[in-house]
Design a protein around this motif. Structure first.
Motif, short mmCIF file in Angstrom:
data_model
loop_
_atom_site.label_atom_id
_atom_site.label_comp_id
_atom_site.label_asym_id
_atom_site.label_seq_id
_atom_site.Cartn_x
_atom_site.Cartn_y
_atom_site.Cartn_z
N SER A 134 25.30 -6.67 3.08
CA SER A 134 25.65 -6.81 4.50
C SER A 134 26.99 -6.15 4.79
CB SER A 134 25.71 -8.28 4.89
OG SER A 134 24.44 -8.86 4.81
N GLU A 135 27.95 -6.35 3.88
CA GLU A 135 29.27 -5.74 4.06
C GLU A 135 29.17 -4.22 4.04
OE1 GLU A 135 32.32 -7.09 4.62
OE2 GLU A 135 31.43 -9.07 4.78
N LYS A 136 28.34 -3.69 3.15
CA LYS A 136 28.18 -2.24 3.07
C LYS A 136 27.55 -1.70 4.35
CE LYS A 136 27.90 -1.60 -1.94
NZ LYS A 136 27.03 -1.19 -3.05
N LYS A 137 26.54 -2.41 4.87
CA LYS A 137 25.91 -1.97 6.12
C LYS A 137 26.91 -2.01 7.26
CE LYS A 137 21.22 -3.39 4.89
NZ LYS A 137 20.17 -4.39 5.11
N GLY A 138 27.68 -3.10 7.32
CA GLY A 138 28.71 -3.21 8.37
C GLY A 138 29.75 -2.11 8.24
N SER A 139 30.12 -1.82 7.02
CA SER A 139 31.10 -0.76 6.79
C SER A 139 30.55 0.60 7.22
CB SER A 139 31.47 -0.72 5.30
OG SER A 139 32.36 0.32 5.02
N ALA A 140 29.28 0.84 6.94
CA ALA A 140 28.66 2.11 7.34
C ALA A 140 28.62 2.23 8.86
CB ALA A 140 27.25 2.21 6.76
N ILE A 141 28.31 1.14 9.54
CA ILE A 141 28.28 1.15 11.01
C ILE A 141 29.67 1.43 11.56
CG2 ILE A 141 27.97 -0.33 13.05
CD1 ILE A 141 25.63 -1.67 11.49
N LEU A 142 30.67 0.75 11.00
CA LEU A 142 32.05 0.97 11.45
C LEU A 142 32.49 2.41 11.18
CD1 LEU A 142 33.81 -2.35 10.37
CD2 LEU A 142 33.25 -1.60 12.69
N HIS A 143 32.09 2.95 10.04
CA HIS A 143 32.44 4.33 9.72
C HIS A 143 31.85 5.30 10.74
CE1 HIS A 143 33.59 7.69 7.21
NE2 HIS A 143 32.36 8.16 7.28
N LYS A 144 30.59 5.06 11.13
CA LYS A 144 29.96 5.91 12.15
C LYS A 144 30.70 5.81 13.47
CE LYS A 144 25.30 5.91 10.21
NZ LYS A 144 23.92 5.46 10.38
N GLN A 145 31.10 4.59 13.84
CA GLN A 145 31.83 4.40 15.09
C GLN A 145 33.18 5.11 15.05
OE1 GLN A 145 31.92 0.14 15.55
NE2 GLN A 145 29.94 0.07 16.58
N VAL A 146 33.85 5.03 13.92
CA VAL A 146 35.15 5.70 13.78
C VAL A 146 34.97 7.21 13.92
CG1 VAL A 146 36.97 6.25 12.11
CG2 VAL A 146 36.27 3.89 12.43
N GLU A 147 33.94 7.75 13.27
CA GLU A 147 33.68 9.19 13.37
C GLU A 147 33.38 9.59 14.81
OE1 GLU A 147 34.03 11.60 11.06
OE2 GLU A 147 34.86 9.98 9.83
N LYS A 148 32.61 8.76 15.51
CA LYS A 148 32.27 9.03 16.91
C LYS A 148 33.54 9.04 17.77
CE LYS A 148 29.73 6.60 20.50
NZ LYS A 148 28.81 5.49 20.75
#
Length: 124
Positions: free
Chosen positions: A62-76
């Motif tokens: 779950s933490e990895k998925k959340g981290s991936a989502i946050l990473h995408k948002q940061v890139e955006k």
């Protein structure tokens, strides 16, 4: 006095390592296995550890998925910020160009007014 004789015993299991013996004795006598865990001795409660490990693996996933989502948002947001910075740079450049044009226009206007004002001498 009787002397002890050592004779080989048939079907003897090899001796357990002392850590295994300690683990079995301590886990039978106590439900608290903190000492064993801290000492790095495996305990016989592997089923509860497996369930605990499963929970930890799920949390990690779950933490990895959340981290991936946050990473995408940061890139955006980085892309949006870069676009905004480029637009700001263009706007600043245009402002400077307009300011220069205004200064040139003011100089021309002042020369024109000086030429058309009666009673002043114009210089060639």
């Amino acid at each position: 006095m009787e002397t002890m004789r050592t004779e080989p015993v048939a079907d003897v299991q090899p001796p357990l390592p002392s850590a295994d013996v300690d683990s079995k004795v301590l886990s039978q006598n106590s439900s608290n296995t903190t000492f064993l865990k801290n000492a790095g001795i495996p305990t016989s409660t592997s089923k509860s550890q497996s369930a605990g490990e499963e929970v930890l693996h799920q949390e990690l996933s779950s933490e990895k998925k959340g981290s991936a989502i946050l990473h995408k948002q940061v890139e955006k947001h980085k892309k949006k910020t870069e676009a905004a910075e480029e637009a700001l740079t263009r706007t600043q450049r245009q402002y400077e160009e307009l300011k220069e044009q205004q200064d040139e226009s003011n100089v021309i206007l002042m020369k024109f007014l000086n030429l058309n004002t009666p009673g002043t001498f114009s210089q060639p």
